[in-house]
Scaffold this active site. Structure first.
Site, short mmCIF file in Angstrom:
data_model
loop_
_atom_site.label_atom_id
_atom_site.label_comp_id
_atom_site.label_asym_id
_atom_site.label_seq_id
_atom_site.Cartn_x
_atom_site.Cartn_y
_atom_site.Cartn_z
CB SER A 201 -14.02 -18.69 -19.79
OG SER A 201 -15.12 -19.15 -19.87
CG ASP A 292 -19.30 -19.21 -13.78
OD1 ASP A 292 -18.45 -18.55 -13.89
OD2 ASP A 292 -19.75 -19.55 -15.02
CG HIS A 359 -18.05 -16.67 -16.78
ND1 HIS A 359 -17.64 -17.76 -16.33
CD2 HIS A 359 -17.37 -16.48 -18.27
CE1 HIS A 359 -17.14 -18.61 -17.33
NE2 HIS A 359 -17.03 -17.69 -18.44
#
Length: 414
Positions: A201, A292, A359
């Site tokens: 991320s 996502d 994610h």
């Protein structure tokens, strides 16, 4: 070429199964802590039971303050390190922590009172799972390497270099990156014969941003590559017809002085969010979910973009999406595949894009490597990354569209 934020200085929150997301401005960011359930993969959706993870202590970088390398509140940055052994004694895996960013003084002031902005609030120990696991049965290619988790406390993907004296905020992400790497080099990383920089991320964003810097630290004979997990952020139109991420990106870069860390090819454009990924010369592997969940919740259909709540149930649970909503999300997947088409043509690069609502899949044990972890064809994420890193197989794995993949560990939110 498609506008690509592989790094849009995004990655706002490390997504955890059933935990809440921050709103797009970060003012409601959950202070999510590392637990066995949210890092290791047990919990209400149960994808298997694993042995207890190794707990690794926090090391503060004592010389960092003299270099101005401090967290948002001025405290020392830090990392967690577990030493390698045997065949992995001279191999290093560095994982850059994700967890959002702040784009206004107000958000950053809030953040500096959490573990995302101050080492005073960081956990003293965290579990090493997934790509950081020390067990061969859970992390077959990297289990005995020197494995490091660098904590994230600057709010701009280790990229800012500025400060705001009135608010007592230090935007020193670039200096934290440099201080952490210098400290690790002094601890033996300079002798590495193999090295992998990774992150999820916001950490995936930082990985791409610093990939070539990382390569330059080592002698030419060292095998150096980078892995960005859930760091692919597309500059696309949201459900309201606006571009949420583009505006956020500009505010972060401006507030934190992050433009100093961006390549000239990026900043010398009218839209500075263009093609950072294309500037990376070091071999790079992208792991990303085609749907996502962070982008769906915080960008494509954020509360700001969806004030009437038409997308509320869909963003929490894909099974509740109407046909027209799934069509919109299929369009998002198509844009992602188009955006990475040029990247995937380079033989040095690798790709694993699965059609899951997820994610960050490399740091969870259930998605990284387990009996029923997500796979494309007959290869899961860990095997695909390992095969690419060691040049065993050229990996360019792209999944068929939803709902064909039954191996996904899809995230569902309360």
């Amino acid at each position: 070429m498609k506008l690509l934020w592989v790094l849009g200085f995004m990655g706002m929150v490390l997504c955890r199964r059933t935990d809440g997301f921050a709103d797009v401005n970060g003012t409601k960011e959950e202070d999510l802590h590392y637990t066995e359930s949210n890092v290791y993969g047990y919990g209400p959706n149960g994808y298997g039971v694993f042995s207890r993870p190794l707990m690794v202590g926090l090391t503060l970088i004592n010389g960092a303050a003299a270099k101005g390398a401090v967290c948002l509140d001025g405290t020392l940055p830090g990392f967690h390190i577990h030493r390698g052994y045997g065949s992995g004694a001279n191999s290093w895996l560095i994982q850059l922590e994700g967890g959002g960013w702040c784009d206004t003084i107000r958000n950053c002031v809030y953040r500096k009172k959490t573990r995302r902005g101050s080492s005073a609030y960081m956990e003293k120990q965290i579990p090493f799972a997934g790509i950081l696991s020390n067990k061969a049965g859970e992390n077959p290619d990297f289990y005995n390497w020197n494995r490091v988790k660098v904590r994230y406390c600057d709010g701009a993907s280790f990229g800012g270099d500025s400060q705001n004296e009135a608010a007592q905020l230090y935007f020193r992400g670039q200096r934290i990156w440099e201080a952490a790497m210098a400290d690790l080099m002094s601890k033996g990383m300079r002798y590495a014969n193999q090295a992998l920089l990774s992150g999820c991320s916001a950490g995936g964003v930082a990985t791409v941003l610093h990939c070539d810097e990382f390569r330059a630290m080592f002698r030419g004979t060292t095998r150096v590559k980078c892995l960005s997990d859930a760091g692919l952020f597309l500059d696309v139109i949201d459900v309201s017809g606006r571009r949420t991420l583009r505006n956020m990106f500009r505010r972060v870069v401006s507030l934190q002085g992050a433009y100093k860390s961006l390549p000239w090819s990026c900043t010398n454009r009218l839209n500075p969010t263009l093609h950072l990924i294309a500037s990376v010369k070091t071999p790079l592997f992208l792991v990303n979910a085609a749907y996502d969940t962070w982008q769906i919740q915080a960008s494509l259909a954020s509360p700001t973009a969806d004030p009437n709540g038409l997308w509320h149930e869909c963003t929490k649970n894909h099974a509740r999406c109407a046909a027209w909503q799934m069509n919109f999300l299929q369009g998002f997947r198509n844009q992602m595949l188009k955006a990475v088409s040029g990247f995937s043509r380079a033989s040095k690069n690798g790709l694993f894009i699965n059609s899951c609502f997820a994610h960050c899949q490399t740091e969870r044990q259930d998605t990284w490597f387990s009996q029923n972890s997500p796979h494309i064809g007959n290869k899961g994420i860990a095997k695909s990354v390992g095969n690419w890193y060691f040049d065993r197989v050229n990996i360019k794995a792209i999944d068929c569209p939803y709902p064909c993949d039954k191996s996904c560990h899809n995230l569902v939110f309360r």
